[in-house]
Design a protein around this motif. Structure first.
Motif, short mmCIF file in Angstrom:
data_model
loop_
_atom_site.label_atom_id
_atom_site.label_comp_id
_atom_site.label_asym_id
_atom_site.label_seq_id
_atom_site.Cartn_x
_atom_site.Cartn_y
_atom_site.Cartn_z
N ASP A 332 -0.12 -59.43 -2.58
CA ASP A 332 -0.81 -60.51 -1.88
C ASP A 332 0.07 -61.76 -1.84
O ASP A 332 0.88 -62.01 -2.76
CB ASP A 332 -2.16 -60.82 -2.55
CG ASP A 332 -1.99 -61.22 -4.01
OD1 ASP A 332 -2.20 -62.41 -4.32
OD2 ASP A 332 -1.57 -60.36 -4.84
N SER A 333 -0.09 -62.52 -0.81
CA SER A 333 0.77 -63.70 -0.58
C SER A 333 0.52 -64.79 -1.61
O SER A 333 1.43 -65.53 -1.99
CB SER A 333 0.52 -64.26 0.82
OG SER A 333 -0.86 -64.61 0.97
N ALA A 334 -0.69 -64.88 -2.13
CA ALA A 334 -1.00 -65.92 -3.11
C ALA A 334 -0.20 -65.69 -4.38
O ALA A 334 0.33 -66.64 -5.00
CB ALA A 334 -2.50 -65.94 -3.42
N SER A 335 -0.09 -64.43 -4.80
CA SER A 335 0.68 -64.12 -6.02
C SER A 335 2.15 -64.40 -5.81
O SER A 335 2.85 -64.95 -6.70
CB SER A 335 0.48 -62.67 -6.42
OG SER A 335 -0.87 -62.42 -6.75
N ARG A 336 2.65 -64.04 -4.64
CA ARG A 336 4.06 -64.29 -4.36
C ARG A 336 4.35 -65.78 -4.34
O ARG A 336 5.38 -66.25 -4.85
CB ARG A 336 4.47 -63.64 -3.04
CG ARG A 336 4.56 -62.13 -3.11
CD ARG A 336 5.35 -61.59 -1.92
NE ARG A 336 4.70 -61.90 -0.67
CZ ARG A 336 3.75 -61.14 -0.09
NH1 ARG A 336 3.35 -60.01 -0.65
NH2 ARG A 336 3.22 -61.50 1.06
N GLU A 337 3.43 -66.57 -3.79
CA GLU A 337 3.62 -68.01 -3.77
C GLU A 337 3.61 -68.58 -5.20
O GLU A 337 4.40 -69.47 -5.54
CB GLU A 337 2.51 -68.67 -2.95
CG GLU A 337 2.64 -68.43 -1.47
CD GLU A 337 1.48 -69.05 -0.69
OE1 GLU A 337 0.60 -69.67 -1.35
OE2 GLU A 337 1.47 -68.92 0.54
N PHE A 338 2.75 -68.04 -6.07
CA PHE A 338 2.70 -68.49 -7.46
C PHE A 338 4.01 -68.19 -8.18
O PHE A 338 4.55 -69.02 -8.91
CB PHE A 338 1.52 -67.81 -8.19
CG PHE A 338 1.48 -68.11 -9.66
CD1 PHE A 338 1.07 -69.35 -10.14
CD2 PHE A 338 1.88 -67.14 -10.59
CE1 PHE A 338 1.06 -69.61 -11.48
CE2 PHE A 338 1.87 -67.41 -11.95
CZ PHE A 338 1.45 -68.67 -12.40
N TYR A 339 4.52 -66.96 -7.91
CA TYR A 339 5.79 -66.59 -8.52
C TYR A 339 6.90 -67.54 -8.08
O TYR A 339 7.74 -67.98 -8.88
CB TYR A 339 6.16 -65.14 -8.15
CG TYR A 339 5.48 -64.09 -8.99
CD1 TYR A 339 4.19 -64.30 -9.49
CD2 TYR A 339 6.12 -62.90 -9.28
CE1 TYR A 339 3.57 -63.33 -10.24
CE2 TYR A 339 5.51 -61.92 -10.06
CZ TYR A 339 4.23 -62.14 -10.54
OH TYR A 339 3.63 -61.17 -11.30
N CYS A 340 6.88 -67.85 -6.79
CA CYS A 340 7.93 -68.74 -6.26
C CYS A 340 7.80 -70.15 -6.84
O CYS A 340 8.80 -70.81 -7.15
CB CYS A 340 7.84 -68.79 -4.74
SG CYS A 340 8.34 -67.25 -3.94
N GLU A 341 6.56 -70.61 -7.02
CA GLU A 341 6.35 -71.94 -7.58
C GLU A 341 6.85 -72.02 -9.02
O GLU A 341 7.46 -73.03 -9.44
CB GLU A 341 4.85 -72.29 -7.53
CG GLU A 341 4.35 -72.58 -6.12
CD GLU A 341 2.84 -72.82 -6.09
OE1 GLU A 341 2.22 -72.71 -7.19
OE2 GLU A 341 2.31 -73.12 -5.02
N VAL A 342 6.59 -70.95 -9.79
CA VAL A 342 7.07 -70.93 -11.17
C VAL A 342 8.60 -70.98 -11.22
O VAL A 342 9.21 -71.73 -12.01
CB VAL A 342 6.56 -69.68 -11.92
CG1 VAL A 342 7.23 -69.55 -13.28
CG2 VAL A 342 5.04 -69.76 -12.09
N ILE A 343 9.20 -70.17 -10.35
CA ILE A 343 10.68 -70.14 -10.31
C ILE A 343 11.23 -71.52 -9.94
O ILE A 343 12.16 -72.04 -10.56
CB ILE A 343 11.15 -69.06 -9.34
CG1 ILE A 343 10.81 -67.67 -9.89
CG2 ILE A 343 12.66 -69.19 -9.09
CD1 ILE A 343 11.09 -66.55 -8.89
N ILE A 344 10.63 -72.14 -8.92
CA ILE A 344 11.10 -73.45 -8.47
C ILE A 344 10.89 -74.50 -9.55
O ILE A 344 11.75 -75.34 -9.82
CB ILE A 344 10.37 -73.86 -7.17
CG1 ILE A 344 10.79 -72.92 -6.01
CG2 ILE A 344 10.66 -75.32 -6.81
CD1 ILE A 344 9.95 -73.11 -4.76
#
Length: 521
Positions: A332-344
């Motif tokens: 799901d896109s929400a999880s991918r966005e969360f992963y990206c936010e953590v990385i950033i």
């Protein structure tokens, strides 16, 4: 110390013994010289004295013109002169004329006067001078062969002999001669008393010598003490110098060898004290350098350890979430966005920490040049408070600062802003209790003190000096909550050191106050 004292006492004893030996040798030499040479010298002196009598008697009689013109007696003046000569020199003087009458030798005494000379004295003179009666050529052989007679000197006008008087067992010196007037003179003086005098003199020397030796030994005890006391004092000074005590000095009161030695010891003490002080200073500097190097090594190791520890967590998070994205763990896109936010977010933290480290490194090693400006510190603090207002609201805290007028200082405005930012951010992250942050600006003599107070827990007293160390965290769990790296206060300390100004921290009953000072002039 015992060996030194023994040696010093030995020197003192040697001086006394040498003094006694010298005195004893002197007295012995005097006795030896008396025994060996004094009799001969005494005899020579007596013979010279008799010769002098002859000369003086000849002069006295020769000057008596009436006597020389045929008068029977000497004048009163001549008689008095001969009496004085005889009395003052302990000698018997006889002046007489000899004439032959029908084969007999007649004696006519001019001195002593006929009424003052006894028959015994006349017979003695005749007996002593009988060798001359038969002609001047015969008396030498008479004296030479006569028992108890020894011819000592003969010059043609008179002769001097040493004669033994067998009747009393004593020696005499006698002189017989013919005066210019034709009269004869006979002089004798006791020679036996010389031996007695020598014995008496030697006895006197013996007793006096013992007294002199005892007195000399006593004097030498005090004299030697005057030499050994300075030596003992110098020995004590040398001992204290060996124990690195250079305060003591030898009191130089004389300009002899001891005084020169004392001056040299004082100079040596001063030189050693100065040299050892310089060595101590150099050693302290070396010790500081070693400690500083050790501290730097420890700081380097700690720095690497802290950097590794601080980077370990964000790198692990970035790696984990990046792998999750790569393997499509959540579609799901929400999880991918969360992963990206953590990385950033974690990458931003790493970037922020690295920038702080670079800033701290530049300040500590002087790469970041200080640019002094004249600016209003009140305005700088207000700008920082406005920037930190959102962070304070998130913590539910309120930042308070009185309405100050312009306060101008001399400093690097950019670096001061960095200090104020660190203080207020640190206060916002640790505020608790009343949730109040107070900022104050206080004018002092030649400086301005800026302080930031926040309510909350106090810092343990034993950790107040450690909070300025890189990566040091009092409450590590709380620091992780807001993403602190433990570098902010190290940057504050480095900035204030670069501007040669002070900063610090104070505990209060209800919170903690951080402060720093800037120059007004």
């Amino acid at each position: 110390m015992g060996i030194s004292n023994f040696r010093v006492k030995s020197v003192k004893t040697k001086l006394i013994l040498i003094m006694i030996a010298l005195l004893g040798m002197t007295i012995f030499l005097m006795w030896f010289m008396n025994e060996l040479f004094l009799p001969a010298y005494y005899q020579y002196t007596k013979v010279s004295m008799l010769e002098e009598y002859f000369v003086k008697t000849n002069d006295i009689v020769s000057m008596d013109h009436d006597y020389n013109d045929g008068a029977g007696e000497l004048s009163e003046k001549s008689t008095l002169s001969l009496e004085i000569l005889s009395a003052n020199n302990a000698a018997n003087v006889y002046v007489f004329r000899m004439s032959e009458f029908f084969g007999n030798i007649l004696y006519t005494f001019s001195y002593p006067a006929p009424d003052k000379i006894t028959d015994f004295q006349k017979e003695r003179v005749k007996e002593k001078t009988i060798g001359y009666i038969y002609g001047m050529e015969n008396y030498k052989s008479y004296y030479k062969g006569a028992k108890g007679r020894e011819l000592i000197k003969d010059n043609g006008d008179y002769s001097v002999c040493k004669v033994l008087d067998e009747r009393i067992g004593s020696y005499y010196l006698e002189l017989f001669g013919q005066l210019d007037s034709g009269s004869f003179v006979y002089v004798n003086t006791n020679f036996q008393s010389m031996t007695e005098n020598i014995n008496i003199f030697n006895s006197f020397i013996f007793y006096v010598g013992i007294g002199v030796i005892i007195f000399g030994a006593i004097v030498m005890v005090f004299v030697s003490s005057s030499f050994t006391k300075p030596v003992l004092k110098l020995t004590e000074i040398a001992k204290r110098m060996s124990e690195l005590d250079f305060e003591v000095r030898y009191p130089v009161t004389t300009h002899d060898e001891i005084g020169v030695l004392g001056s040299s010891i004082n100079t040596l003490s001063e030189t050693l004290e100065k040299t050892i002080s310089e060595l101590k200073a150099a050693n302290n500097e070396l010790q500081k350098d070693i400690e500083e190097k050790t501290q730097i090594d420890e700081m380097r190791k700690e720095f690497l350890s802290n950097v590794s520890h601080e980077l370990k967590t964000p790198i692990a998070l970035i790696q984990g979430y990046a792998e999750g994205l790569y393997e499509n763990i959540n579609d799901d896109s929400a999880s991918r966005e969360f992963y990206c936010e953590v990385i950033i977010d974690e990458a931003g933290k790493m970037n922020k920490m690295v920038k702080k480290l670079l800033t701290l490194n530049q300040i500590e090693f002087g790469s970041n040049q200080i640019s002094y400006e004249h600016f209003d510190i009140t305005e700088v603090v207000k700008q920082v408070i406005n920037s930190a207002a959102l962070l304070a609201e998130q913590k539910g805290a309120v930042i308070n600062m009185p309405d100050y007028g312009p306060v101008y200082v001399w400093a690097d405005e950019y670096m001061v802003e960095e200090v104020v930012t660190n203080y207020i951010s640190n206060a916002a992250n640790h505020v608790a209790g009343e949730l109040r942050i107070d900022v104050n600006i206080e004018k002092r003599e030649d400086a301005v003190r800026v302080s930031v107070f926040n309510t909350g827990n106090c810092i343990p007293e034993d950790e107040l000096d450690k909070i300025w160390i890189k990566f040091y965290k009092v409450d590590k769990a709380r620091t992780r909550e807001y993403g602190g790296s433990g570098i902010g206060l190290s940057i504050v300390k480095a900035i204030m050191n670069s501007m040669n100004r002070q900063c610090g921290v104070l505990n209060h009953e209800n919170g903690v106050e951080f402060w720093f000072e800037l120059d007004i002039k």
